[in-house]
Scaffold this active site. Structure first.
Site, short mmCIF file in Angstrom:
data_model
loop_
_atom_site.label_atom_id
_atom_site.label_comp_id
_atom_site.label_asym_id
_atom_site.label_seq_id
_atom_site.Cartn_x
_atom_site.Cartn_y
_atom_site.Cartn_z
N SER A 134 0.85 -1.18 0.00
CA SER A 134 0.00 0.00 0.00
C SER A 134 0.89 1.23 0.00
O SER A 134 2.07 1.16 0.36
CB SER A 134 -0.89 0.00 1.25
N TYR A 147 -2.76 -0.53 10.62
CA TYR A 147 -2.60 -0.97 9.23
C TYR A 147 -1.23 -0.56 8.69
O TYR A 147 -0.54 -1.36 8.04
CB TYR A 147 -3.71 -0.36 8.38
#
Length: 276
Positions: A134, A147
């Site tokens: 990501s 995250y």
């Protein structure tokens, strides 16, 4: 020629589902893994080879790998680790058990599955391992500490694995999306509600003004958001390249942040990120 096979995780929706459909149309034999059996059955009804694989369950990982190798006669040409979840909230409000839970899925489960796949690829003399990271594996953002931590860990783990696999025919690649249309925000709500006691937080007003609105209010697409098919294009490149790049960035923010983190001092980068 033997049909190439790939195992993709997190296929109930979003990037995983788009990759499963796209690669099947390219002629791959796709094993589309989902955490819930109901989602795997839905994919089977669509014509995909849906299987159950829960990163939190080592037995389900072993069972999924055995299913794939039984179906292919012992081969697996590629693995795309993709399934993950988010747990939003300020780090000071995040119980350590919540952090353990997200690492179990987003990091430890990926490691377990990858370790089970590597011997198959060694034996057949080829293989590609793709890990979906990501933009939050490159730079941090507030409210996303859990995250971000898993994606930073994944970046390091994948980089080391790539170096260690250089003397083998196995190639290891990072796919780095930015804002992509998916259900990850909606799917994060149960995790937020389980682990974050925001009303008891000294940041309760900040939660009301920012994070709660983002989680619970319909807000349309983010700036620069792309459909999951944009990630599938990068996956195709990583699978087809004779010598794939270490990482493939998807979306303008990911490419921009990849540059900015290399050229800007830390405080300057913090100011830019904080505006977002």
């Amino acid at each position: 020629m033997t049909t190439r096979s790939i195992l993709i995780t997190g296929c109930s929706s979003g990037i995983g589902l788009a990759a499963a459909r796209g690669l099947r149309s390219d002629g791959w034999r796709v094993f589309a893994a989902c955490r819930q059996e109901a989602d795997a059955e839905r994919l089977r009804q669509e014509g995909l080879e849906g299987i159950r694989l829960d990163y939190d369950d080592a037995e389900s990982i072993a069972s999924a790998v055995a299913h794939v190798t039984d179906a292919t006669g012992g081969r697996l040409d590629a693995l795309f680790n993709n399934g993950a979840f988010a747990l939003p909230g300020a780090l000071e409000d995040l119980p350590t058990d919540g952090l353990r839970a997200i690492f179990e899925t987003n990091v430890f489960g990926w490691h377990e599955l990858t370790r089970q796949v590597i011997p198959i690829m060694r034996a057949q003399g080829s293989g590609r391992i793709l890990n979906c990271s990501s933009v939050l594996g490159l730079v941090p953002m507030k409210w996303r500490g859990a995250y971000v931590s898993t994606k930073f860990a994944l970046e390091g783990m994948t980089d080391v694995l790539r170096l260690e696999m250089r003397d083998t025919p196995i190639r290891v690649v990072l796919i780095e999306p930015g804002p992509i249309t998916s259900n990850i925000r909606v799917n994060s709500i149960p995790h937020f509600e389980r682990w974050i006691d925001w009303e008891a937080s000294p940041r309760a007003d900040q939660y009301r003004e920012t994070l709660l609105k983002r989680l619970y209010e319909s807000r349309g697409k983010d700036t620069f958001e792309l459909p999951p098919e944009a990630v599938v294009k990068a996956v195709r490149r990583a699978l087809s390249a004779r010598n794939p790049a270490p990482r493939y960035a998807v979306t303008v923010p990911t490419k921009a942040m990849g540059v900015l983190r290399r050229i800007l001092p830390g405080r300057a980068l913090d100011r830019i990120i904080s505006r977002g």
